[in-house]
Design a protein around this motif. Structure first.
Motif, PDB file in Angstrom:
ATOM      1  N   UNK A  34       1.115 -40.311  94.605  1.00 32.98           N
ATOM      2  CA  UNK A  34       2.434 -40.472  95.240  1.00 32.98           C
ATOM      3  C   UNK A  34       2.677 -39.393  96.295  1.00 32.98           C
ATOM      4  N   UNK A  35       2.363 -38.165  95.955  1.00 32.59           N
ATOM      5  CA  UNK A  35       2.381 -37.057  96.924  1.00 32.59           C
ATOM      6  C   UNK A  35       0.988 -36.461  96.884  1.00 32.59           C
ATOM      7  N   UNK A  36       0.155 -36.883  97.799  1.00 40.99           N
ATOM      8  CA  UNK A  36      -1.274 -36.576  97.762  1.00 40.99           C
ATOM      9  C   UNK A  36      -1.632 -35.314  98.542  1.00 40.99           C
ATOM     10  N   UNK A  37      -1.171 -35.240  99.776  1.00 38.37           N
ATOM     11  CA  UNK A  37      -1.556 -34.135 100.659  1.00 38.37           C
ATOM     12  C   UNK A  37      -0.401 -33.744 101.562  1.00 38.37           C
ATOM     13  N   UNK A  38      -0.484 -32.517 102.049  1.00 35.01           N
ATOM     14  CA  UNK A  38       0.553 -31.991 102.928  1.00 35.01           C
ATOM     15  C   UNK A  38      -0.107 -31.420 104.182  1.00 35.01           C
ATOM     16  N   UNK A  92       1.177 -39.794 101.165  1.00 32.68           N
ATOM     17  CA  UNK A  92       1.047 -40.268  99.803  1.00 32.68           C
ATOM     18  C   UNK A  92       1.444 -41.716  99.651  1.00 32.68           C
ATOM     19  N   UNK A  93       1.421 -42.162  98.392  1.00 30.06           N
ATOM     20  CA  UNK A  93       1.725 -43.554  98.061  1.00 30.06           C
ATOM     21  C   UNK A  93       3.218 -43.795  97.844  1.00 30.06           C
ATOM     22  N   UNK A  94       3.994 -42.744  97.762  1.00 26.73           N
ATOM     23  CA  UNK A  94       5.428 -42.901  97.554  1.00 26.73           C
ATOM     24  C   UNK A  94       6.058 -43.490  98.821  1.00 26.73           C
ATOM     25  N   UNK A  95       6.928 -44.488  98.690  1.00 26.40           N
ATOM     26  CA  UNK A  95       7.537 -45.115  99.873  1.00 26.40           C
ATOM     27  C   UNK A  95       8.293 -44.137 100.770  1.00 26.40           C
TER      28      UNK A  95
END
Length: 163
Positions: free
Chosen positions: A101-105, A85-88
Motif C-alpha cells: 500500500x505504501x511501498x516506496x518514497x 504504492x497500491x493505496x488509492x
C-alpha cells in the motif's frame, strides 16, 4: 558494358562533373544535446518521451514505467516527498498485488532525488539490486516496485555533466 562512376564526363563537360570535396567540407560536429538524444534513443526512450523530459522544469523529474501493467505511463516528481504504492491515495498509484500500500518514497532535495523502501513486503530494487535503505537517483536509474520497472529522468536544466 559497365559504367565507371568515377570517370569524368566525355567531351570535357565539367558542369555535370561531381564536385570535389575536401575533408573539412564533409566533417560534421555534433554538440552535447545531440549526444544526449542519441544516448536516449539507444536506451529505448521514444521521441515523445524525450520531448517530455526536455520540457521538465528545474527541480523536477520523470519516472517512466518500462515494464508492468502500466507500461509507458509517466509520473512527475515535483514535490519534496512522493509516495508510490497500491493505496488509492498514493501519489503514484501502482495497482497490483505485488505492490505494498505504501511501498516506496521518492525524496527531492533541491535538484537531487533519492528513493527508499517503506518496509514493503516484496522489497524495492534499484538497478537490479534489492535495497533496504536509500539510493540516490541519476538519469537512467531503474527502480522496481513490485512488477513495475520505472526509469528515472531528471530535468535537463539540472543534469550534471557526465565525466
Amino acid at each position: 558494358m559497365a559504367e565507371n562512376p568515377s570517370a569524368r564526363p566525355a567531351g570535357g563537360d565539367e558542369q555535370n562533373a561531381a564536385p570535389a570535396y575536401t575533408s573539412s567540407e564533409t566533417t560534421v560536429h555534433y554538440g552535447p544535446d545531440f549526444v544526449a538524444q542519441l544516448a536516449a534513443m539507444e536506451a529505448g526512450v521514444s521521441l515523445e518521451e524525450q520531448e517530455a523530459i526536455a520540457a521538465l522544469p528545474s527541480g523536477s523529474a520523470l519516472l517512466i514505467v518500462r515494464r508492468g501493467p502500466n507500461t509507458g505511463a509517466r509520473f512527475l516528481l515535483d514535490a519534496d516527498v512522493t509516495v508510490a504504492g497500491r493505496h488509492p491515495d498514493a501519489d503514484i498509484f501502482l495497482d497490483d498485488v505485488t505492490v505494498s500500500r505504501k511501498h516506496a518514497e521518492f525524496h527531492r532535495d533541491g535538484t537531487s532525488f533519492s528513493v527508499r523502501d517503506l518496509g514493503s513486503l516484496n522489497g524495492l530494487f534499484f538497478n537490479g539490486e534489492r535495497i533496504d535503505g536509500t539510493a540516490q537517483l541519476v538519469d537512467g536509474s531503474e527502480v522496481q516496485v513490485g512488477k513495475f520497472r520505472l526509469t528515472f529522468y531528471a530535468s535537463r536544466s539540472d543534469r550534471r555533466p557526465v565525466a
